[in-house]
Design a protein around this motif. Structure first.
Motif, PDB file in Angstrom:
ATOM      1  N   GLU A   1       0.836  -1.200   0.000  1.00 52.39           N
ATOM      2  CA  GLU A   1       0.000   0.000   0.000  1.00 52.39           C
ATOM      3  C   GLU A   1       0.876   1.256   0.000  1.00 52.39           C
ATOM      4  N   PHE A   2       0.461   2.247  -0.780  1.00 48.70           N
ATOM      5  CA  PHE A   2       1.129   3.550  -0.832  1.00 48.70           C
ATOM      6  C   PHE A   2       0.165   4.576  -0.258  1.00 48.70           C
ATOM      7  N   ARG A   3       0.639   5.353   0.697  1.00 48.80           N
ATOM      8  CA  ARG A   3      -0.205   6.382   1.302  1.00 48.80           C
ATOM      9  C   ARG A   3       0.636   7.642   1.487  1.00 48.80           C
ATOM     10  N   ALA A   4       0.109   8.789   1.055  1.00 47.99           N
ATOM     11  CA  ALA A   4       0.797  10.070   1.226  1.00 47.99           C
ATOM     12  C   ALA A   4      -0.157  11.066   1.867  1.00 47.99           C
ATOM     13  N   ARG A   5       0.395  11.898   2.768  1.00 46.61           N
ATOM     14  CA  ARG A   5      -0.397  12.948   3.432  1.00 46.61           C
ATOM     15  C   ARG A   5       0.308  14.286   3.243  1.00 46.61           C
ATOM     16  N   THR A   6      -0.474  15.304   2.875  1.00 42.70           N
ATOM     17  CA  THR A   6       0.047  16.647   2.693  1.00 42.70           C
ATOM     18  C   THR A   6      -1.104  17.632   2.870  1.00 42.70           C
ATOM     19  N   GLU A   7      -0.837  18.915   2.700  1.00 46.59           N
ATOM     20  CA  GLU A   7      -1.887  19.926   2.843  1.00 46.59           C
ATOM     21  C   GLU A   7      -2.353  20.508   1.513  1.00 46.59           C
ATOM     22  N   PHE A   8      -1.640  20.193   0.429  1.00 45.30           N
ATOM     23  CA  PHE A   8      -2.018  20.705  -0.896  1.00 45.30           C
ATOM     24  C   PHE A   8      -1.603  19.695  -1.951  1.00 45.30           C
ATOM     25  N   LEU A   9      -2.436  19.523  -2.970  1.00 43.80           N
ATOM     26  CA  LEU A   9      -2.105  18.625  -4.071  1.00 43.80           C
ATOM     27  C   LEU A   9      -2.704  19.166  -5.364  1.00 43.80           C
ATOM     28  N   HIS A  10      -1.875  19.241  -6.396  1.00 40.31           N
ATOM     29  CA  HIS A  10      -2.310  19.645  -7.739  1.00 40.31           C
ATOM     30  C   HIS A  10      -2.437  18.362  -8.554  1.00 40.31           C
ATOM     31  N   VAL A  11      -3.643  18.047  -8.998  1.00 44.21           N
ATOM     32  CA  VAL A  11      -3.913  16.792  -9.691  1.00 44.21           C
ATOM     33  C   VAL A  11      -4.194  17.076 -11.162  1.00 44.21           C
ATOM     34  N   LEU A  12      -3.466  16.380 -12.033  1.00 46.71           N
ATOM     35  CA  LEU A  12      -3.691  16.423 -13.481  1.00 46.71           C
ATOM     36  C   LEU A  12      -4.120  15.014 -13.887  1.00 46.71           C
ATOM     37  N   PRO A  13      -5.400  14.687 -13.736  1.00 44.31           N
ATOM     38  CA  PRO A  13      -5.830  13.293 -13.897  1.00 44.31           C
ATOM     39  C   PRO A  13      -5.655  12.739 -15.308  1.00 44.31           C
ATOM     40  N   GLU A  14      -5.757  13.554 -16.335  1.00 44.32           N
ATOM     41  CA  GLU A  14      -5.603  13.030 -17.692  1.00 44.32           C
ATOM     42  C   GLU A  14      -4.164  12.628 -17.978  1.00 44.32           C
ATOM     43  N   LYS A  15      -3.216  13.253 -17.299  1.00 41.16           N
ATOM     44  CA  LYS A  15      -1.807  12.905 -17.453  1.00 41.16           C
ATOM     45  C   LYS A  15      -1.356  11.887 -16.413  1.00 41.16           C
ATOM     46  N   GLY A  16      -2.194  11.633 -15.409  1.00 43.12           N
ATOM     47  CA  GLY A  16      -1.826  10.694 -14.356  1.00 43.12           C
ATOM     48  C   GLY A  16      -0.792  11.249 -13.397  1.00 43.12           C
ATOM     49  N   ILE A  17      -0.736  12.572 -13.272  1.00 39.51           N
ATOM     50  CA  ILE A  17       0.268  13.240 -12.444  1.00 39.51           C
ATOM     51  C   ILE A  17      -0.415  13.945 -11.276  1.00 39.51           C
ATOM     52  N   SER A  18       0.179  13.809 -10.099  1.00 36.17           N
ATOM     53  CA  SER A  18      -0.232  14.563  -8.913  1.00 36.17           C
ATOM     54  C   SER A  18       1.033  15.137  -8.310  1.00 36.17           C
ATOM     55  N   ARG A  19       0.974  16.402  -7.856  1.00 35.04           N
ATOM     56  CA  ARG A  19       2.184  17.006  -7.302  1.00 35.04           C
ATOM     57  C   ARG A  19       1.866  18.020  -6.225  1.00 35.04           C
ATOM     58  N   THR A  20       2.854  18.238  -5.372  1.00 39.08           N
ATOM     59  CA  THR A  20       2.749  19.248  -4.328  1.00 39.08           C
ATOM     60  C   THR A  20       4.115  19.866  -4.102  1.00 39.08           C
ATOM     61  N   ASP A  21       4.117  21.075  -3.562  1.00 38.52           N
ATOM     62  CA  ASP A  21       5.363  21.725  -3.167  1.00 38.52           C
ATOM     63  C   ASP A  21       5.445  21.844  -1.642  1.00 38.52           C
ATOM     64  N   ARG A  22       4.533  21.208  -0.954  1.00 31.54           N
ATOM     65  CA  ARG A  22       4.470  21.267   0.510  1.00 31.54           C
ATOM     66  C   ARG A  22       5.102  20.018   1.125  1.00 31.54           C
ATOM     67  N   SER A  23       5.170  20.002   2.460  1.00 26.41           N
ATOM     68  CA  SER A  23       5.734  18.840   3.149  1.00 26.41           C
ATOM     69  C   SER A  23       4.810  17.638   2.990  1.00 26.41           C
ATOM     70  N   VAL A  24       5.423  16.454   2.927  1.00 23.39           N
ATOM     71  CA  VAL A  24       4.708  15.217   2.635  1.00 23.39           C
ATOM     72  C   VAL A  24       5.205  14.120   3.576  1.00 23.39           C
ATOM     73  N   ILE A  25       4.291  13.276   4.023  1.00 21.88           N
ATOM     74  CA  ILE A  25       4.640  12.060   4.749  1.00 21.88           C
ATOM     75  C   ILE A  25       4.123  10.899   3.910  1.00 21.88           C
ATOM     76  N   ILE A  26       5.031   9.981   3.560  1.00 20.63           N
ATOM     77  CA  ILE A  26       4.684   8.857   2.697  1.00 20.63           C
ATOM     78  C   ILE A  26       4.949   7.564   3.450  1.00 20.63           C
ATOM     79  N   THR A  27       4.006   6.668   3.357  1.00 18.26           N
ATOM     80  CA  THR A  27       4.241   5.304   3.832  1.00 18.26           C
ATOM     81  C   THR A  27       3.957   4.363   2.674  1.00 18.26           C
ATOM     82  N   GLU A  28       4.861   3.424   2.498  1.00 18.40           N
ATOM     83  CA  GLU A  28       4.680   2.384   1.489  1.00 18.40           C
ATOM     84  C   GLU A  28       5.100   1.087   2.160  1.00 18.40           C
ATOM     85  N   GLY A  29       4.109   0.276   2.449  1.00 16.55           N
ATOM     86  CA  GLY A  29       4.393  -0.914   3.242  1.00 16.55           C
ATOM     87  C   GLY A  29       4.837  -0.487   4.626  1.00 16.55           C
TER      88      GLY A  29
END
Length: 192
Positions: free
Chosen positions: A130-158
């Motif tokens: 499982e991949f899980r990310a937490r942040t306060e802002f996310l820019h989503v470009l769904p047609e390109k399959g891209i999501s991005r942020t310039d803020r702090s992020v906490i990611i857990t994968e497994g």
């Protein structure tokens, strides 16, 4: 005398219309504060419990955008959503789901901006945890399959945990990139 009056009648009607037009223009400007104002950024429609689905050229579902409440703004065609949910569908069932407290979408729905308690989730598959990310802002470009942020992020994968500032998730390449101040604990899989 009668011939002159018939020639002057159309001229008099045109002068009367010009005077009424001038008076109407001043009356409208006076009521609006003296100058013409652009349309205010106020909602023209409010939609509850909606889902928008986007299909590719072959008719396959690419992504959905849903929310319990959205306000649409006529001046720029944008929308503001409460508790939005963007689901980018993967080919092998590895969907990426992004949720937040609020969000905005542009006129054509090509991009979404998610704000406040943003959660990104890709459920575990046979090949990947499982991949899980937490942040306060996310820019989503769904047609390109891209999501991005310039803020702090906490990611857990497994069992691995990473923190950093700035992130790009590329659904098609099945990768995420942290851009700076990266720290974490990586749990390497056991060798067979």
């Amino acid at each position: 005398m009668r011939a002159r009056a018939t020639h002057l009648l159309p001229l008099a009607v045109m002068l009367l219309l010009a005077a009424l037009t001038l008076w109407l223009q001043f009356a409208v400007l006076r009521d609006s504060g003296g100058s013409a104002r652009p349309a205010a950024h106020e909602p023209d429609a409010i939609v509850e419990n909606f889902t928008v689905q986007r299909l590719d050229d072959s008719g396959r579902l690419m992504y959905t955008f849903s929310s319990p409440r959205m306000a649409h703004f006529a001046d720029d065609g944008s929308g503001e959503a409460l508790y939005p949910r963007v689901v980018q569908l993967g080919r092998d069932g590895d969907d990426i789901v992004a949720t937040a407290n609020r969000g905005t979408i542009n006129r054509h729905g090509e991009e979404a901006f998610l704000y406040g308690n943003v959660q990104v989730l890709r459920e575990a598959t046979r090949q990947e945890p499982e991949f899980r990310a937490r942040t306060e802002f996310l820019h989503v470009l769904p047609e390109k399959g891209i999501s991005r942020t310039d803020r702090s992020v906490i990611i857990t994968e497994g069992r691995s945990t990473l923190t950093g500032v700035g992130m790009v998730v590329d659904k098609e390449r099945r990768q995420f990139t942290l851009q700076s101040q990266v720290r974490g604990v990586f749990d390497a899989p056991k060798r067979k």
